[in-house]
Design a protein around this motif. Structure first.
Motif, PDB file in Angstrom:
ATOM      1  N   GLU A   1      -5.495  -2.339 -10.687  1.00  0.00           N
ATOM      2  CA  GLU A   1      -5.055  -1.268 -11.867  1.00  0.00           C
ATOM      3  C   GLU A   1      -4.023   0.215 -10.844  1.00  0.00           C
ATOM      4  O   GLU A   1      -3.814   1.470 -11.298  1.00  0.00           O
ATOM      5  CB  GLU A   1      -5.378  -1.115 -12.623  1.00  0.00           C
TER       6      GLU A   1
ATOM      7  N   GLU B   1      -3.339   2.285  -7.874  1.00  0.00           N
ATOM      8  CA  GLU B   1      -1.422   2.972  -7.269  1.00  0.00           C
ATOM      9  C   GLU B   1      -1.501   1.822  -6.030  1.00  0.00           C
ATOM     10  O   GLU B   1      -2.426   1.923  -5.249  1.00  0.00           O
ATOM     11  CB  GLU B   1      -2.113   4.418  -7.027  1.00  0.00           C
ATOM     12  N   GLU B   2      -0.483   1.396  -6.654  1.00  0.00           N
ATOM     13  CA  GLU B   2       0.197  -0.136  -5.286  1.00  0.00           C
ATOM     14  C   GLU B   2      -0.802  -0.690  -5.120  1.00  0.00           C
ATOM     15  O   GLU B   2      -0.860  -1.225  -4.678  1.00  0.00           O
ATOM     16  CB  GLU B   2       0.043   1.159  -3.802  1.00  0.00           C
TER      17      GLU B   2
ATOM     18  N   THR C   1      -2.336   0.725   0.081  1.00  0.00           N
ATOM     19  CA  THR C   1      -1.039   1.267   0.799  1.00  0.00           C
ATOM     20  C   THR C   1      -0.866   0.694   1.916  1.00  0.00           C
ATOM     21  O   THR C   1      -2.400   0.170   2.230  1.00  0.00           O
ATOM     22  CB  THR C   1      -1.652   2.397   0.723  1.00  0.00           C
TER      23      THR C   1
END
Ligand code: ZN
Length: 256
Positions: free
Chosen positions: A48, A50-51, A55
């Motif tokens: 869940e 981000e990315e 990253t």
């Protein structure tokens, strides 16, 4: 220090029954157990985020990535899965757990469908060490018995492992290649079978020992980066293209 990122889809744990087994998530349990080793710097990442928490910066700062996934394999973006594969080829270690055998990065790195038989029936798993001299078998007994686990059975549709460290036997009668080592590019990959979400497998000392051994085995070796593509001769030799346009023979070194 070895930088370890523990990735988990963290979906089953939303179910109260599973949250009772893993209140801090499977990633939380693994991070806690491995984190007792002061040489390991542990970070966790979940679907869940981000990315998915993976990253380029995080992956570049990861020596070994541990992956647990099951019901949300399809929700992992192709971009992130490709990024993981590329980092493995560039030297990052990857430890794939249990149902992670059907995750996008593992299937892509193997090149086969990676399916197997399976059955949820609270049977016993006996994990036999078949390569006692292998680094991943360090400090283990001849076999480990998990009183209750999910059953997996051959055929496991994987490429023949470069090294097979463990074979599991289940009380229902099946056997399974449960500790499989691969090299892909500069990276090392270890697939380890146990770890169904309903059982407290990741709190065990023997399982933690195996994961710890696998982290040390899979970490980048920091050997020389290979040169691929055009390169200059080391010795003084006559250049047959002397005076011609360089563009016909010069390509970027992939490992720059
Ligand atoms: Zn499972």
């Amino acid at each position: 220090m070895i930088n370890v990122t523990v990735w988990n889809e963290n979906v089953h744990e939303k179910d109260e029954r599973i949250a009772k087994v893993y209140p801090e998530g499977i990633h939380g349990a693994i991070a806690k157990m491995l984190g007792r080793n002061e040489e390991l710097k542990i970070r966790t990442a979940t679907l869940e985020m981000e990315e998915h928490g993976l990253t380029q910066e995080v992956l570049d700062d990861t020596d070994v990535l541990i992956w647990w996934g099951h019901m949300a394999h399809a929700k992992v973006s192709d971009e992130v899965a490709d990024r993981v594969c590329k980092r493995v080829l560039d030297g990052m270690g990857l430890i794939v757990l249990h149902s992670g055998h059907l995750s996008k990065p593992f299937v892509k790195l193997m090149g086969t469908c990676c399916r197997s038989k399976w059955r949820e029936n609270d049977e016993t798993e006996r994990i036999w060490v078949i390569e006692p001299a292998h680094p991943i078998a360090a400090n283990l007994p001849e076999y480990i018995e998990l009183e209750q686990e999910e059953t997996y059975g051959e055929r496991f549709e994987i490429p023949t492992p470069d090294e097979l460290v463990f074979i599991s036997w289940f009380s229902g009668g099946e056997v399974f290649r449960s500790g499989c080592c691969y090299k892909r590019g500069l990276g090392k990959i270890f697939y380890f079978r146990p770890g169904h979400e309903e059982y407290p497998t990741f709190y065990r000392e023997d399982i933690t020992q195996i994961l710890e051994n696998a982290v040390y085995w899979a970490k980048p070796s920091n050997g020389p980066k290979p040169t691929l593509g055009h390169y200059e001769a080391i010795e003084k030799v006559k250049d047959k293209f002397e005076g011609q346009d360089d563009s016909v023979r010069k390509h970027e070194n992939l490992y720059k």
